[in-house]
Motif scaffolding. Structure first.
Motif, PDB file in Angstrom:
ATOM      1  N   LYS A 127      -8.460  15.589  -5.851  1.00  0.00           N
ATOM      2  CA  LYS A 127      -7.556  16.415  -5.995  1.00  0.00           C
ATOM      3  C   LYS A 127      -6.836  16.789  -4.688  1.00  0.00           C
ATOM      4  CE  LYS A 127      -9.504  18.796 -10.143  1.00  0.00           C
ATOM      5  NZ  LYS A 127      -9.846  19.996 -10.876  1.00  0.00           N
ATOM      6  N   GLY A 129      -6.417  14.390  -2.614  1.00  0.00           N
ATOM      7  CA  GLY A 129      -5.653  13.188  -2.326  1.00  0.00           C
ATOM      8  C   GLY A 129      -6.516  12.288  -1.041  1.00  0.00           C
ATOM      9  N   CYS A 158      -9.418   8.307 -11.422  1.00  0.00           N
ATOM     10  CA  CYS A 158      -8.118   9.164 -11.039  1.00  0.00           C
ATOM     11  C   CYS A 158      -7.805   9.246  -9.565  1.00  0.00           C
ATOM     12  CB  CYS A 158      -8.523  10.643 -11.361  1.00  0.00           C
ATOM     13  SG  CYS A 158      -7.158  11.910 -11.245  1.00  0.00           S
ATOM     14  N   GLY A 159      -8.696   8.998  -8.464  1.00  0.00           N
ATOM     15  CA  GLY A 159      -8.142   9.145  -7.215  1.00  0.00           C
ATOM     16  C   GLY A 159      -7.444   7.657  -6.822  1.00  0.00           C
ATOM     17  N   CYS A 161      -6.090   5.725  -9.021  1.00  0.00           N
ATOM     18  CA  CYS A 161      -4.876   5.780  -9.718  1.00  0.00           C
ATOM     19  C   CYS A 161      -3.805   6.588  -9.066  1.00  0.00           C
ATOM     20  CB  CYS A 161      -4.930   6.328 -11.007  1.00  0.00           C
ATOM     21  SG  CYS A 161      -5.728   5.227 -12.290  1.00  0.00           S
ATOM     22  N   LYS A 162      -4.051   7.789  -8.611  1.00  0.00           N
ATOM     23  CA  LYS A 162      -2.992   8.334  -7.549  1.00  0.00           C
ATOM     24  C   LYS A 162      -2.484   7.743  -6.478  1.00  0.00           C
ATOM     25  CE  LYS A 162      -4.261  13.244  -8.933  1.00  0.00           C
ATOM     26  NZ  LYS A 162      -5.048  14.371  -8.216  1.00  0.00           N
ATOM     27  N   ASN A 163      -3.332   6.966  -5.776  1.00  0.00           N
ATOM     28  CA  ASN A 163      -3.003   6.080  -4.765  1.00  0.00           C
ATOM     29  C   ASN A 163      -2.590   4.969  -4.874  1.00  0.00           C
ATOM     30  OD1 ASN A 163      -3.962   7.460  -1.792  1.00  0.00           O
ATOM     31  ND2 ASN A 163      -5.425   8.036  -3.466  1.00  0.00           N
ATOM     32  N   LYS A 164      -2.411   4.600  -6.268  1.00  0.00           N
ATOM     33  CA  LYS A 164      -1.777   3.320  -7.028  1.00  0.00           C
ATOM     34  C   LYS A 164      -2.526   2.068  -6.654  1.00  0.00           C
ATOM     35  CE  LYS A 164       2.900   5.167  -6.920  1.00  0.00           C
ATOM     36  NZ  LYS A 164       4.472   4.755  -6.588  1.00  0.00           N
ATOM     37  N   GLY A 194      -2.134   5.878 -15.172  1.00  0.00           N
ATOM     38  CA  GLY A 194      -2.038   4.965 -13.624  1.00  0.00           C
ATOM     39  C   GLY A 194      -1.160   3.844 -13.885  1.00  0.00           C
ATOM     40  N   LYS A 197       2.660   4.892 -14.824  1.00  0.00           N
ATOM     41  CA  LYS A 197       3.185   5.311 -13.570  1.00  0.00           C
ATOM     42  C   LYS A 197       3.689   4.301 -12.579  1.00  0.00           C
ATOM     43  CE  LYS A 197       1.736  10.092 -13.479  1.00  0.00           C
ATOM     44  NZ  LYS A 197       0.969  11.023 -13.121  1.00  0.00           N
TER      45      LYS A 197
END
Length: 383
Positions: A127, A129, A158-159, A161-164, A194, A197
């Motif tokens: 969360k 990042g 999730c982590g 995906c957030k960082n692509k 992910g 986006k």
């Protein structure tokens, strides 16, 4: 109890404290705690743990840690629940590094971390990042002989995906399957979001089909991701098809889904379908928020529907929703583009009357006749 001569005990007070913590009234919870002390009752580890958890859930880490210090000062030993409350609480308020340091100190005192402990820290780092730290904790967890569960893997996915880093996200899902763990709807939802986006709708569709094949039912979050993904690649036909499937399956279509659909349709100039969806949304009792109104006004202004855009502004007033600077900039730009300078400046004055501060974009429009660097009115207006 008191009026009938029944003296409350520690359990009674703990329940009252818990009740006030659950309704987020920490002042009253602490007041009950103080009353307990005045009655000569000794709070136990449960009392302190309840208060710590309550403070953490209210974002007040300092008071939570202060309660822990008071408990230790009374020589009351923390339980595993207490320690996990502190670890999870610190991660909840964005202090995951501190939580990891606390964990090491607790381990030195004999605490044996459980899967829940590590999951809290992994999720906290994700969360924040910091996926590298999350991976490090994951490795530490495995080295200590604890098997990750679906929650662990979902946090890591999730982590990534957030960082692509979709390659690593898929790797985590495959590792999860190899260990005999079945991904749940949340795991699929994170992956689908992910890929949506990153505008890889082919992979998103593949995962959506896989989700159905394993017997899981897509939820609102899954459909929202798919609709948003198709909107982002300007495929509104597919987005509307998702909306249709969603409705047929009885999955609630929320404000986010309607806002995304309306935004995409307005961008393509399909005002009639957008209007129908807006009315459908209202008929379901879904109230537009500032984002939804911004989408409507921006879309209508883009297509020269200034009269309808102003009606939306009036509707905002009726619903007591104050327009922001972005909305006023959109309306001012629309009127300026049509050569209606008087109305553009009236809207500028209305902004000021509402206490809104015009930004650089506002003055670029009014002074230079520009929006996002593009001049749309011949010449410049001299103030």
């Amino acid at each position: 109890m008191v009026s009938n001569g029944v003296v409350p005990n520690v359990v009674s007070y703990n329940n009252m404290i818990l009740a006030y913590c659950r309704v987020e009234n920490m002042d009253k919870a602490y007041s009950i705690f103080s009353e307990m002390l005045e009655m000569g009752l000794k709070p136990n580890v449960i009392t302190y743990s309840i208060l710590m958890d309550g403070y953490f859930k209210n974002g007040d880490a300092e008071h939570a840690l202060d309660m822990f210090d008071k408990m230790v000062a009374k020589k009351i030993s923390p339980t595993d629940y207490t320690i996990n409350t502190i670890i999870n609480g610190l991660c909840r308020v964005g202090r995951s590094s501190e939580a990891r340091d606390k964990l090491w100190s607790f381990v030195e005192e004999g605490f044996v971390p459980m899967r829940l402990t590590y999951n809290s820290i992994i999720d906290g780092f994700v969360k924040e990042g910091d996926v590298n730290s999350a991976q490090a904790v994951y490795s530490e967890m495995c080295d200590n002989g604890l098997s990750p569960n679906v929650v662990t893997y979902t946090s890591l996915i999730c982590g990534f995906c957030k960082n692509k880093r979709m390659d690593l996200a898929l790797k985590m899902q495959n590792e999860m399957k190899q260990k005999g763990l079945e991904p749940d709807v949340i795991s699929y939802s994170v992956l689908i979001d992910g890929f949506s986006k990153t505008q890889d709708m082919e992979s998103a569709c593949r995962l959506f089909s896989e989700l159905l094949e394993v017997g899981l039912c897509p939820n609102t979050a899954v459909y929202n991701s798919m609709i948003s993904g198709f909107r982002n690649i300007s495929n509104m036909e597919a987005a509307l098809d998702m909306h249709k499937k969603m409705t047929n399956e009885g999955i609630p279509c929320d404000l986010q889904a309607y806002t995304t659909l309306i935004d995409g349709l307005l961008k393509e100039g399909k005002l009639l379908i957008a209007s129908d969806l807006y009315l459908e949304m209202l008929s379901k009792g879904i109230v537009p928020d500032l984002i939804a109104f911004s989408v409507l006004i921006n879309g209508l202004c883009r297509k020269g529907q200034l009269e309808n855009a102003c009606k939306i502004l009036d509707e905002m007033d009726r619903k007591c929703i104050t327009p922001n600077v972005l909305i006023y900039n959109t309306l001012i730009a629309g009127h300026f583009k049509e050569g209606n300078l008087q109305e553009a400046f009236r809207l500028h004055n209305e902004m000021l009357d509402r206490g809104l501060v015009p930004d650089d974009t506002t003055y670029d429009i009014l002074v230079n006749g520009k929006v996002r660097g593009e001049k749309f009115v011949p010449g410049a207006l001299v103030a």
